[in-house]
Design a protein around this motif. Structure first.
Motif, mmCIF file in Angstrom:
data_model
loop_
_atom_site.group_PDB
_atom_site.id
_atom_site.type_symbol
_atom_site.label_atom_id
_atom_site.label_comp_id
_atom_site.label_asym_id
_atom_site.label_seq_id
_atom_site.Cartn_x
_atom_site.Cartn_y
_atom_site.Cartn_z
ATOM 1 N N TYR A 148 67.799 57.328 45.386
ATOM 2 C CA TYR A 148 68.768 56.326 44.935
ATOM 3 C C TYR A 148 69.055 56.487 43.443
ATOM 4 C CZ TYR A 148 70.948 51.847 43.883
ATOM 5 O OH TYR A 148 71.826 50.873 43.456
ATOM 6 N N GLY A 149 68.004 56.595 42.643
ATOM 7 C CA GLY A 149 68.195 56.638 41.200
ATOM 8 C C GLY A 149 69.022 57.812 40.732
ATOM 9 N N LEU A 150 68.901 58.952 41.406
ATOM 10 C CA LEU A 150 69.632 60.139 40.995
ATOM 11 C C LEU A 150 71.101 60.078 41.374
ATOM 12 C CD1 LEU A 150 69.542 63.020 39.784
ATOM 13 C CD2 LEU A 150 68.978 63.847 42.083
ATOM 14 N N THR A 151 71.413 59.469 42.514
ATOM 15 C CA THR A 151 72.765 59.609 43.060
ATOM 16 C C THR A 151 73.607 58.338 43.049
ATOM 17 O OG1 THR A 151 72.030 59.133 45.324
ATOM 18 C CG2 THR A 151 71.938 61.439 44.601
ATOM 19 N N ALA A 152 72.986 57.163 42.910
ATOM 20 C CA ALA A 152 73.748 55.915 43.072
ATOM 21 C C ALA A 152 74.819 55.737 42.012
ATOM 22 C CB ALA A 152 72.793 54.715 43.056
ATOM 23 N N GLY A 153 74.578 56.246 40.803
ATOM 24 C CA GLY A 153 75.533 56.019 39.717
ATOM 25 C C GLY A 153 76.486 57.167 39.447
ATOM 26 N N LEU A 154 76.534 58.152 40.317
ATOM 27 C CA LEU A 154 77.399 59.315 40.096
ATOM 28 C C LEU A 154 78.825 59.000 40.554
ATOM 29 C CD1 LEU A 154 75.021 62.209 41.226
ATOM 30 C CD2 LEU A 154 75.486 61.394 38.906
ATOM 31 N N ASP A 155 79.745 58.994 39.604
ATOM 32 C CA ASP A 155 81.124 58.614 39.913
ATOM 33 C C ASP A 155 81.834 59.612 40.813
ATOM 34 O OD1 ASP A 155 80.849 56.361 38.361
ATOM 35 O OD2 ASP A 155 81.583 57.347 36.536
ATOM 36 N N ASP A 156 81.433 60.883 40.740
ATOM 37 C CA ASP A 156 82.148 61.894 41.525
ATOM 38 C C ASP A 156 81.632 62.024 42.954
ATOM 39 O OD1 ASP A 156 79.751 62.817 40.588
ATOM 40 O OD2 ASP A 156 80.456 64.850 40.126
ATOM 41 N N LEU A 157 80.664 61.172 43.325
ATOM 42 C CA LEU A 157 80.201 61.167 44.712
ATOM 43 C C LEU A 157 80.946 60.104 45.507
ATOM 44 C CD1 LEU A 157 76.284 61.459 44.736
ATOM 45 C CD2 LEU A 157 77.931 63.133 45.549
ATOM 46 N N PRO A 158 81.323 60.390 46.754
ATOM 47 C CA PRO A 158 81.906 59.333 47.610
ATOM 48 C C PRO A 158 80.907 58.201 47.781
ATOM 49 C CG PRO A 158 82.168 61.517 48.609
ATOM 50 C CD PRO A 158 81.252 61.692 47.448
ATOM 51 N N ASP A 159 81.390 57.007 47.926
ATOM 52 C CA ASP A 159 80.510 55.846 48.049
ATOM 53 C C ASP A 159 79.518 55.997 49.196
ATOM 54 O OD1 ASP A 159 81.690 54.646 45.901
ATOM 55 O OD2 ASP A 159 83.022 53.353 47.087
ATOM 56 N N ARG A 160 79.949 56.643 50.291
ATOM 57 C CA ARG A 160 79.073 56.754 51.463
ATOM 58 C C ARG A 160 77.883 57.672 51.198
ATOM 59 N NH1 ARG A 160 83.284 60.251 52.391
ATOM 60 N NH2 ARG A 160 82.732 62.354 53.161
ATOM 61 N N ARG A 161 77.936 58.451 50.111
ATOM 62 C CA ARG A 161 76.835 59.361 49.787
ATOM 63 C C ARG A 161 75.975 58.865 48.619
ATOM 64 N NH1 ARG A 161 77.742 63.499 53.037
ATOM 65 N NH2 ARG A 161 79.860 64.231 53.481
ATOM 66 N N LYS A 162 76.407 57.851 47.931
ATOM 67 C CA LYS A 162 75.650 57.352 46.786
ATOM 68 C C LYS A 162 74.362 56.675 47.251
ATOM 69 C CE LYS A 162 79.619 56.650 43.730
ATOM 70 N NZ LYS A 162 80.395 55.658 42.925
ATOM 71 N N GLY A 163 73.262 57.037 46.599
ATOM 72 C CA GLY A 163 71.978 56.459 46.931
ATOM 73 C C GLY A 163 71.405 56.922 48.250
ATOM 74 N N ARG A 164 71.895 58.051 48.767
ATOM 75 C CA ARG A 164 71.472 58.503 50.092
ATOM 76 C C ARG A 164 71.116 59.988 50.065
ATOM 77 N NH1 ARG A 164 72.652 54.706 53.953
ATOM 78 N NH2 ARG A 164 72.847 56.187 55.673
ATOM 79 N N PHE A 165 70.454 60.422 51.137
ATOM 80 C CA PHE A 165 70.052 61.828 51.229
ATOM 81 C C PHE A 165 71.247 62.753 51.080
ATOM 82 C CE2 PHE A 165 66.839 59.791 54.236
ATOM 83 C CZ PHE A 165 65.826 59.751 53.283
ATOM 84 N N SER A 166 72.376 62.366 51.665
ATOM 85 C CA SER A 166 73.558 63.230 51.625
ATOM 86 C C SER A 166 74.067 63.412 50.196
ATOM 87 C CB SER A 166 74.660 62.657 52.514
ATOM 88 O OG SER A 166 74.994 61.334 52.121
ATOM 89 N N GLY A 167 73.805 62.446 49.315
ATOM 90 C CA GLY A 167 74.197 62.600 47.916
ATOM 91 C C GLY A 167 73.401 63.692 47.224
ATOM 92 N N VAL A 168 72.116 63.805 47.563
ATOM 93 C CA VAL A 168 71.290 64.876 47.007
ATOM 94 C C VAL A 168 71.783 66.228 47.507
ATOM 95 C CG1 VAL A 168 68.938 65.784 46.825
ATOM 96 C CG2 VAL A 168 69.317 63.307 46.845
ATOM 97 N N VAL A 169 72.212 66.281 48.769
ATOM 98 C CA VAL A 169 72.754 67.537 49.309
ATOM 99 C C VAL A 169 73.983 67.970 48.514
ATOM 100 C CG1 VAL A 169 73.801 68.615 51.339
ATOM 101 C CG2 VAL A 169 71.834 67.093 51.622
ATOM 102 N N GLU A 170 74.856 67.037 48.167
ATOM 103 C CA GLU A 170 76.043 67.381 47.379
ATOM 104 C C GLU A 170 75.662 67.973 46.038
ATOM 105 O OE1 GLU A 170 79.299 67.294 48.361
ATOM 106 O OE2 GLU A 170 78.331 66.953 50.310
ATOM 107 N N LEU A 171 74.607 67.442 45.405
ATOM 108 C CA LEU A 171 74.156 67.998 44.126
ATOM 109 C C LEU A 171 73.637 69.422 44.302
ATOM 110 C CD1 LEU A 171 72.319 64.940 42.502
ATOM 111 C CD2 LEU A 171 74.590 65.846 41.966
#
Length: 504
Positions: A268-291
């Motif tokens: 959550y801490g790494l991905t929740a505040g990233l503006d370039d991530l879709p909302d559905r991926r913020k704070g989730r495993f899929s957000g880490v995959v995007e990184l």
């Protein structure tokens, strides 16, 4: 005056089983059996007091005193017919239902007759147990619960329209009782042919649980749950089929400990505040995959992601918790994604040359939503003393301390790690707060040895603060540790002064 019929299984094979009882201020009274049934000898006594205490003896040996009265029972005041209760040798519980007789087979014998899907972890620490909800090769699900003091155990869920022991008799599902760990009748198993992945379920335990208004019946969340469901206030479990995910990490090799460059992160801490991530991926495993896809970790030059706890907590993961108040050891936190989402993240990590280790908090559980509390009473008095039962022994600064000095409790947490290794392909673990103030080191050493045998090359890190020498049995023995001395010296050097030890 109430007539109470006391049944006794006489498992210790007393030659002359005598019931000795006392009600109120009455003198101790020995009673010979009235008769014998399929359960064993039974006794009829006339009780005038609100409660009576009793025990069983092999004949009347001397003058028994009050300390020998191991059990107590309060007959319902409105009872118009004789009240029946059941007791078992070496067990202080009094049951208001006849305990299920154990199957002649050992649990492991029965389990070897079943076929499981390849890739599914079948719990086997301390011996093959089959606990939890395990999908079978053809169809159906094996359900298993460890409960050494229960009289009866049922499972209810989507597959039987949530019919418990008092429901539609044609839909009620009762588990059979088998000898398990320690060769005692403590393992409850059944196969439900209609059950499938996605079905939500709960166990219902009769006996060996808090009295709950005299019923001694409790709905119990599976300690081996892989994920929690949405019904029953979100406290039920859901069946997971780990073989539905198609892995692409063939040939992956976990890096050697000496080659690790570690990046610790909160999903959550790494991905929740990233503006370039879709909302559905913020704070989730899929957000880490995007990184990973964007090369974020490659640019850092690291090769291992150390994930802060990802198991279920009672509060929202991220804004309210970093995951260090766990509910159960095997559940994937729903706020971060699904079991499939976690598998996809580990798979992607391996594809990008990144190992994954999980932060496991085994020393305590959340007090806010403690799903293991008093689910297995070892003695009836634990309810009145507000003790946690099998799984707990004392406290920590963060929550009730888990009883990791007990072999059967150890088996649960070792099985959890083996499940994460097999079904999620993780590369290892960091164990939180392993000091002997909070965790039994016999467990830590057993855990390390079993995991190294189960998965050679597994990465193991102990937060052993302060650094106690008993985890360094042979110098470097495969368990890496957080080092107080290194930490303090480095901070002192960076500050060009003294670093104050927070343990002081």
């Amino acid at each position: 005056m109430a007539t109470t019929i006391v049944h006794f299984n006489n498992a210790r094979r007393y030659r002359r089983p005598v019931l000795v009882w006392c009600g109120g201020c009455q003198e101790l009274q020995p009673v010979e059996p009235t008769g014998t049934d399929a359960f064993g000898p039974f006794y009829e006594i006339e009780v005038e007091s609100e409660q009576f205490e009793f025990t069983f003896r092999d004949g009347v040996l001397g003058d028994p005193d009050m300390s020998a009265l191991q059990r107590s029972f309060a007959p319902p005041p409105e009872a118009n017919a004789p009240v029946e209760i059941w007791c078992q040798s070496g067990n202080p519980f009094v049951y208001q239902v006849c305990p299920r007789q154990p199957d002649r087979r050992h649990a492991s014998e029965y389990l070897r007759t079943l076929r499981f899907k390849e890739g599914v972890y079948v719990p086997g620490s301390g011996g093959l147990s089959g606990l939890g909800a395990t999908v079978l090769a053809e169809a159906g699900v094996l359900f298993g619960l460890y409960h050494p003091t229960a009289a009866r155990v049922y499972v209810m869920g989507d597959f039987n329209d949530w019919n418990g022991p008092d429901g539609d008799p044609e839909k009620v599902v009762e588990l059979r009782r088998y000898r398990g760990w320690f060769n005692t009748a403590n393992t409850w198993l059944t196969v439900v042919d209609k059950a499938k992945a996605g079905d939500e379920y709960q166990f219902v335990v009769v006996g060996g649980v808090p009295s709950n208004g005299g019923t001694s019946t409790l709905e119990v969340t599976d300690p081996y749950a892989r994920v929690l469901g949405e019904t029953r206030s979100g406290l039920c479990a859901a069946v997971v089929d780990p073989t539905e995910y198609e892995w692409r990490d063939e040939g992956w090799q976990t890096p050697l400990p000496s080659d690790l460059i570690v990046y610790e992160l909160s999903v959550y801490g790494l991905t929740a505040g990233l503006d370039d991530l879709p909302d559905r991926r913020k704070g989730r495993f899929s957000g880490v995959v995007e990184l990973m896809k964007d090369g974020y970790f490659e640019d850092l030059g690291i090769n291992l992601l150390a994930l802060m706890p990802i198991t279920e907590v009672p509060s929202q993961q991220g804004p309210e918790s970093l995951g260090y108040n766990p509910i159960l050891p095997m559940t994937v936190e729903r706020d971060l994604g699904t079991p499939e989402g976690l598998r996809a993240m580990v798979d992607a990590a391996h594809g990008h040359g990144l190992a994954i280790i999980l932060d496991k908090v085994f020393n305590h559980t959340s007090n806010r939503a403690n799903l293991l509390w008093q689910t297995v009473l070892e003695h009836p008095d634990e309810e009145a003393r507000n003790e946690g039962g099998l799984y707990f022994a004392g406290e920590t600064p963060w929550g009730n301390r888990t009883a990791l000095h007990k072999e059967d409790v150890q088996n649960l947490f070792i099985d959890a790690c083996k499940m994460w290794l097999q079904e999620y392909h993780v590369d290892g673990f960091r164990f939180d707060a392993t000091s002997t103030m909070y965790m039994d080191h016999g467990f830590v050493i057993r855990l390390a040895r079993e995991l190294q045998a189960f998965r050679p090359g597994v990465i193991l890190v102990a937060e052993n603060l302060p650094n106690e020498s008993d985890l360094n049995l042979e110098g470097y023995n495969g368990i890496m540790q957080w080092s107080c001395l290194f930490h303090h010296k480095m901070k002192a050097l960076l500050r060009e002064g003294q670093y104050l030890d927070w343990h002081a």
